[in-house]
Design a protein around this motif. Structure first.
Motif, mmCIF file in Angstrom:
data_model
loop_
_atom_site.group_PDB
_atom_site.id
_atom_site.type_symbol
_atom_site.label_atom_id
_atom_site.label_comp_id
_atom_site.label_asym_id
_atom_site.label_seq_id
_atom_site.Cartn_x
_atom_site.Cartn_y
_atom_site.Cartn_z
ATOM 1 N N PHE A 74 -0.536 4.602 1.175
ATOM 2 C CA PHE A 74 0.132 3.771 0.192
ATOM 3 C C PHE A 74 1.627 3.839 0.461
ATOM 4 C CE2 PHE A 74 -3.257 2.848 -2.881
ATOM 5 C CZ PHE A 74 -4.240 3.703 -2.426
ATOM 6 N N ARG A 75 2.350 2.896 -0.108
ATOM 7 C CA ARG A 75 3.804 2.944 0.038
ATOM 8 C C ARG A 75 4.473 2.509 -1.267
ATOM 9 N NH1 ARG A 75 4.862 -2.108 4.272
ATOM 10 N NH2 ARG A 75 4.330 -3.823 2.822
ATOM 11 N N GLN A 76 5.692 2.978 -1.419
ATOM 12 C CA GLN A 76 6.459 2.613 -2.602
ATOM 13 C C GLN A 76 7.902 2.378 -2.190
ATOM 14 O OE1 GLN A 76 6.092 5.298 -5.938
ATOM 15 N NE2 GLN A 76 6.788 3.717 -7.343
ATOM 16 N N ALA A 77 8.354 1.157 -2.399
ATOM 17 C CA ALA A 77 9.736 0.793 -2.116
ATOM 18 C C ALA A 77 10.586 1.066 -3.349
ATOM 19 C CB ALA A 77 9.812 -0.677 -1.729
ATOM 20 N N PRO A 78 11.883 1.237 -3.174
ATOM 21 C CA PRO A 78 12.763 1.499 -4.320
ATOM 22 C C PRO A 78 12.641 0.406 -5.373
ATOM 23 C CG PRO A 78 13.930 1.882 -2.266
ATOM 24 C CD PRO A 78 12.609 1.272 -1.894
ATOM 25 N N GLY A 79 12.417 0.822 -6.599
ATOM 26 C CA GLY A 79 12.342 -0.118 -7.696
ATOM 27 C C GLY A 79 11.026 -0.866 -7.810
ATOM 28 N N LYS A 80 10.069 -0.506 -6.988
ATOM 29 C CA LYS A 80 8.770 -1.192 -7.006
ATOM 30 C C LYS A 80 7.647 -0.202 -7.245
ATOM 31 C CE LYS A 80 10.111 -5.031 -4.001
ATOM 32 N NZ LYS A 80 9.734 -5.840 -2.810
ATOM 33 N N GLY A 81 6.491 -0.729 -7.570
ATOM 34 C CA GLY A 81 5.331 0.115 -7.798
ATOM 35 C C GLY A 81 4.666 0.515 -6.502
ATOM 36 N N ARG A 82 3.724 1.433 -6.605
ATOM 37 C CA ARG A 82 2.974 1.887 -5.441
ATOM 38 C C ARG A 82 2.062 0.767 -4.950
ATOM 39 N NH1 ARG A 82 -0.235 7.078 -6.697
ATOM 40 N NH2 ARG A 82 1.801 8.079 -6.477
ATOM 41 N N GLU A 83 2.014 0.614 -3.639
ATOM 42 C CA GLU A 83 1.272 -0.484 -3.025
ATOM 43 C C GLU A 83 0.269 0.056 -2.013
ATOM 44 O OE1 GLU A 83 2.364 -4.442 -0.299
ATOM 45 O OE2 GLU A 83 3.737 -2.739 -0.403
ATOM 46 N N PHE A 84 -0.949 -0.433 -2.075
ATOM 47 C CA PHE A 84 -1.956 -0.080 -1.082
ATOM 48 C C PHE A 84 -1.553 -0.625 0.284
ATOM 49 C CE2 PHE A 84 -5.898 0.607 0.980
ATOM 50 C CZ PHE A 84 -6.240 -0.561 1.635
ATOM 51 N N VAL A 85 -1.747 0.169 1.322
ATOM 52 C CA VAL A 85 -1.437 -0.250 2.684
ATOM 53 C C VAL A 85 -2.710 -0.320 3.536
ATOM 54 C CG1 VAL A 85 -0.202 0.331 4.804
ATOM 55 C CG2 VAL A 85 0.880 0.717 2.580
ATOM 56 N N ALA A 86 -3.443 0.793 3.608
ATOM 57 C CA ALA A 86 -4.621 0.838 4.475
ATOM 58 C C ALA A 86 -5.535 1.967 4.032
ATOM 59 C CB ALA A 86 -4.211 1.045 5.929
ATOM 60 N N ALA A 87 -6.808 1.837 4.370
ATOM 61 C CA ALA A 87 -7.785 2.865 4.026
ATOM 62 C C ALA A 87 -8.801 2.997 5.139
ATOM 63 C CB ALA A 87 -8.480 2.524 2.711
ATOM 64 N N THR A 88 -9.346 4.196 5.259
ATOM 65 C CA THR A 88 -10.408 4.447 6.221
ATOM 66 C C THR A 88 -11.505 5.255 5.553
ATOM 67 O OG1 THR A 88 -10.942 5.437 8.378
ATOM 68 C CG2 THR A 88 -9.234 6.517 7.100
ATOM 69 N N SER A 94 5.799 -3.952 14.645
ATOM 70 C CA SER A 94 6.442 -5.217 14.260
ATOM 71 C C SER A 94 7.016 -5.120 12.851
ATOM 72 C CB SER A 94 5.432 -6.370 14.359
ATOM 73 O OG SER A 94 4.907 -6.470 15.660
ATOM 74 N N VAL A 95 7.726 -4.044 12.614
ATOM 75 C CA VAL A 95 8.209 -3.787 11.255
ATOM 76 C C VAL A 95 9.361 -4.714 10.899
ATOM 77 C CG1 VAL A 95 7.446 -1.384 11.240
ATOM 78 C CG2 VAL A 95 9.759 -1.953 12.041
ATOM 79 N N SER A 96 9.530 -4.925 9.613
ATOM 80 C CA SER A 96 10.629 -5.701 9.062
ATOM 81 C C SER A 96 11.247 -4.895 7.920
ATOM 82 C CB SER A 96 10.119 -7.044 8.546
ATOM 83 O OG SER A 96 9.329 -6.855 7.396
ATOM 84 N N PRO A 97 12.441 -5.280 7.471
ATOM 85 C CA PRO A 97 13.056 -4.526 6.357
ATOM 86 C C PRO A 97 12.169 -4.437 5.127
ATOM 87 C CG PRO A 97 14.693 -5.902 7.419
ATOM 88 C CD PRO A 97 13.373 -6.255 8.054
ATOM 89 N N GLU A 98 11.253 -5.392 4.958
ATOM 90 C CA GLU A 98 10.346 -5.358 3.813
ATOM 91 C C GLU A 98 9.360 -4.191 3.898
ATOM 92 O OE1 GLU A 98 12.528 -8.735 3.861
ATOM 93 O OE2 GLU A 98 11.125 -8.244 5.485
ATOM 94 N N ASP A 99 9.251 -3.569 5.043
ATOM 95 C CA ASP A 99 8.364 -2.406 5.194
ATOM 96 C C ASP A 99 9.057 -1.099 4.821
ATOM 97 O OD1 ASP A 99 7.152 -4.019 8.125
ATOM 98 O OD2 ASP A 99 6.077 -3.830 6.220
ATOM 99 N N THR A 100 10.323 -1.161 4.491
ATOM 100 C CA THR A 100 11.041 0.043 4.068
ATOM 101 C C THR A 100 10.444 0.591 2.783
ATOM 102 O OG1 THR A 100 13.128 -0.617 5.106
ATOM 103 C CG2 THR A 100 13.269 0.924 3.262
ATOM 104 N N ALA A 101 10.040 1.862 2.827
ATOM 105 C CA ALA A 101 9.377 2.479 1.678
ATOM 106 C C ALA A 101 9.095 3.941 1.991
ATOM 107 C CB ALA A 101 8.065 1.762 1.361
ATOM 108 N N THR A 102 8.686 4.652 0.952
ATOM 109 C CA THR A 102 8.107 5.979 1.152
ATOM 110 C C THR A 102 6.605 5.810 1.312
ATOM 111 O OG1 THR A 102 9.824 7.054 -0.169
ATOM 112 C CG2 THR A 102 7.763 8.257 0.160
ATOM 113 N N TYR A 103 6.083 6.309 2.412
ATOM 114 C CA TYR A 103 4.671 6.170 2.730
ATOM 115 C C TYR A 103 3.961 7.489 2.411
ATOM 116 C CZ TYR A 103 5.526 1.732 5.040
ATOM 117 O OH TYR A 103 5.853 0.425 5.298
ATOM 118 N N SER A 104 2.874 7.382 1.648
ATOM 119 C CA SER A 104 2.116 8.573 1.248
ATOM 120 C C SER A 104 0.660 8.423 1.644
ATOM 121 C CB SER A 104 2.193 8.773 -0.265
ATOM 122 O OG SER A 104 3.522 8.973 -0.702
ATOM 123 N N CYS A 105 0.079 9.520 2.080
ATOM 124 C CA CYS A 105 -1.354 9.512 2.334
ATOM 125 C C CYS A 105 -2.080 10.085 1.116
ATOM 126 C CB CYS A 105 -1.719 10.300 3.587
ATOM 127 S SG CYS A 105 -1.361 12.061 3.518
#
Length: 127
Positions: A37-51, A85-96
């Motif tokens: 999951f990831r969370q950008a400043p000022g935004k909620g936690r967002e699902f990224v990927a699962a296995t 192929s990252v973009s500035p929109e991918d800036t976040a704290t990534y948590s497993c």
């Protein structure tokens, strides 16, 4: 006591790549379904990927599909997230995150499905 420890974050230029790692201890890793999951400043936690616990099933958020790849090495108790192929929109704290899974091919997409979390690793993309 279970521990999840992420690493691999950092500063990357737009269009670049990073590989994040999450090492799990204190549990039988092969029984755990895992997610990122990831969370950008000022935004909620967002699902990224699962296995799934077997690694045979994977799911991705639409925003990262085709750019990010989740994988796991059960012999090393580690789950990875290759981000490309990252973009500035991918800036976040990534948590497993992890949870026990009875079925080998089940993936979990919601943060409330997970029991255990790492502290996170920061990814910053410069334009």
């Amino acid at each position: 006591q279970v521990q999840l420890v992420e690493s691999g974050g950092g500063l990357v230029q737009a269009g670049g790549s990073l590989r994040l790692s999450c090492v799990v201890s204190g549990r039988t890793f092969s029984t755990y379904a895992m997610g990122w999951f990831r969370q950008a400043p000022g935004k909620g936690r967002e699902f990224v990927a699962a296995t799934s616990r077997s690694g045979l099933s994977t799911r991705y958020a639409d925003s990262v599909k085709g750019r990010f790849t989740i994988s796991r090495d059960n012999a090393k108790n580690t789950v990875y997230l290759q981000i490309s192929s990252v973009s500035p929109e991918d800036t976040a704290t990534y948590s497993c995150a992890g949870r026990p899974a009875l079925v080998s091919f089940t993936t979990y997409l919601n943060d409330y499905d997970y029991l255990d979390w790492g502290q996170g690793t920061q990814v910053t993309v410069s334009s």
